[in-house]
Design an enzyme around this catalytic site. Structure first.
Site, mmCIF file in Angstrom:
data_model
loop_
_atom_site.group_PDB
_atom_site.id
_atom_site.type_symbol
_atom_site.label_atom_id
_atom_site.label_comp_id
_atom_site.label_asym_id
_atom_site.label_seq_id
_atom_site.Cartn_x
_atom_site.Cartn_y
_atom_site.Cartn_z
ATOM 1 C CE LYS A 96 3.746 10.333 2.193
ATOM 2 N NZ LYS A 96 4.244 11.447 1.285
ATOM 3 C CD GLU A 118 4.980 1.761 1.854
ATOM 4 O OE1 GLU A 118 4.815 0.798 2.796
ATOM 5 O OE2 GLU A 118 4.090 2.707 1.937
ATOM 6 C CB SER A 384 0.608 17.597 0.586
ATOM 7 O OG SER A 384 1.464 17.485 -0.543
#
Ligand SMILES: *Cc1c(COP(=O)(O)O)cnc(C)c1O
Length: 404
Positions: A96, A118, A384
């Site tokens: 991310k 969020e 990930s």
């Protein structure tokens, strides 16, 4: 005349990927999105921006992350060779940060003072709080109370990094409500703040921006895999929540004869609404959070309650580009249940010394299945993120004496 490359062709100027995508918003917010889009197309493509982002990736994030041949896992599964793209080694422990640094860099060029977002598992919140600290911006993170309880370490990390964590206590108290609350906060102050979405979802231009920032994963992995093996993988596998790690990986291989597999969370494995978060498999076209995509809706057409053991995957929609690529037959759909993911979580930990995020464990579970049925192939899995955030939960709910 050669065809326009896929990534230049989609989205169209209105932000559509076929019938999916777009920006269905109230006028004032739509105007903000247009501003962000223009800025992204001009500033984001400038030499200065590109050089700064490259520098950040190398010296702050620790890119490129390696591709690793998982030999013991491969031997244990007894089929195709399995390789891992190690996004768990990216700073903050997941993919991310790739889009957060891009979004925050753009916000700093635009003179914004605050980042709003969020978070589900807390990974996006941690990544954004990290980016905010790096650029000296304020940071406000909305998080469902259920996720706050489950992902305590990430809550602490966000606070340590100087972010404000705002608990969201209505509805299911998870990711979907957190998105609603964050959007509302942003609408109150779109001039000085910027909404930094956590995946390839939301209104245009976010799905495009996040894809482009995440594409570094697929571009690196393609070069690395080729350098290691002399060819391309037969299959690329990634888990799909909103779909950013998958889209980043797929972007690198989109023009290649490579099978692209998106793995959705099948949760409790019943296929009943409320027991999973598999929007591509079980959903219908609909509108959610300002864009059109495959959604899971209840009888009244509202976003449905969803479930996955991985907080980062429980969203009742999916990135519009995934809906498009799947409808076109370019990508293929797979799934893994909670229990499949837990078994894969322990297997990678024990065989390779890598504790995966529960989200990534979905991709690993399916990759093992695929490997068994395709013994002569090679499979590249996007790992990930790392599983540190999930340790307490797995240890107490699925203890090693029962599951490892
Ligand atoms: C958030 C998260 C995901 C799911 O998000 P996508 O946008 O679908 O990639 C997957 N893995 C990890 C480790 C995450 O933190």
């Amino acid at each position: 005349m050669s065809a326009k490359p896929y990534l230049k062709q989609f989205p169209d100027p209105q932000g559509y990927y076929g019938e999916f995508g777009g920006a269905a918003l109230p006028p004032d917010l739509a105007a903000e999105m247009t501003k962000i889009e223009r800025a992204y197309r001009t500033i984001g493509n400038s030499h200065d921006f590109i050089v700064r982002l490259r520098d950040i990736r190398t010296h702050f994030q620790g890119r490129p992350t390696p591709v690793y041949y998982a030999k013991r896992l491969t031997d244990a599964v007894g089929g195709a060779r399995i390789y891992l793209k190690r996004e768990d080694l990216n700073h903050t422990g997941a993919h991310k940060l790739n889009h957060c640094m891009g979004e925050a860099l753009l916000a700093s060029y635009l003179g914004k003072r605050k980042l709003i977002a969020e978070t589900g598992a807390g990974q996006h919140g941690v990544a954004l709080a990290t980016a905010a600290a790096y650029f000296g911006l304020e940071c406000e993170i909305y998080m469902g109370e259920v996720d706050i309880a489950k992902e305590h370490p990430n809550v602490i990390r966000m606070k340590m990094l100087g972010a404000t964590v705002v608990p969201v206590g209505f509805g299911q108290r998870t990711l979907k409500e957190a998105v609603d609350a964050a959007f509302e906060a942003y609408m109150k102050d779109p001039e000085t703040s910027m909404y930094a979405i956590g995946s390839v979802v939301g209104p245009h231009p976010f799905p495009m921006m996040v894809r482009d920032f995440q594409a570094v994963v697929g571009i690196e992995a393609r070069d690395q895999f080729h350098a290691m093996t002399g060819h391309l993988p037969d299959h690329v596998v990634a888990c799909v929540g909103g779909g950013s790690n998958a889209m980043g990986m797929f972007a690198g291989f989109i023009e290649d004869p490579v099978e692209l597999w998106g793995v959705e969370p099948l949760g409790r494995g019943t296929g009943e609404l409320g027991d999973h978060a598999a929007s591509l498999r079980f959903g219908r076209p609909g509108l959610i959070h300002g864009f059109t995509t495959m959604t899971l809706a209840d009888d009244d057409g509202n976003p449905a309650a969803v479930h996955s053991v991985a907080s980062g995957l429980d969203y009742p929609g999916v990135g519009p580009e995934h809906a498009h690529l799947f409808a076109q037959g370019r990508t293929r759909l797979a799934g893994a249940t909670d229990e499949d993911a837990i078994r894969a979580f322990y297997r990678l930990s024990r065989l390779e010394g890598i504790i995966p995020a529960l989200e990534s464990a979905h991709a690993l579970a399916f990759a093992a299945e695929l490997a068994e049925s395709h013994p002569n192939d090679s499979i590249l899995v996007n790992l990930s993120g790392r599983g540190d955030k999930d340790l307490d939960f797995v240890y107490t709910t699925y203890p090693p004496q029962d599951w490892a």
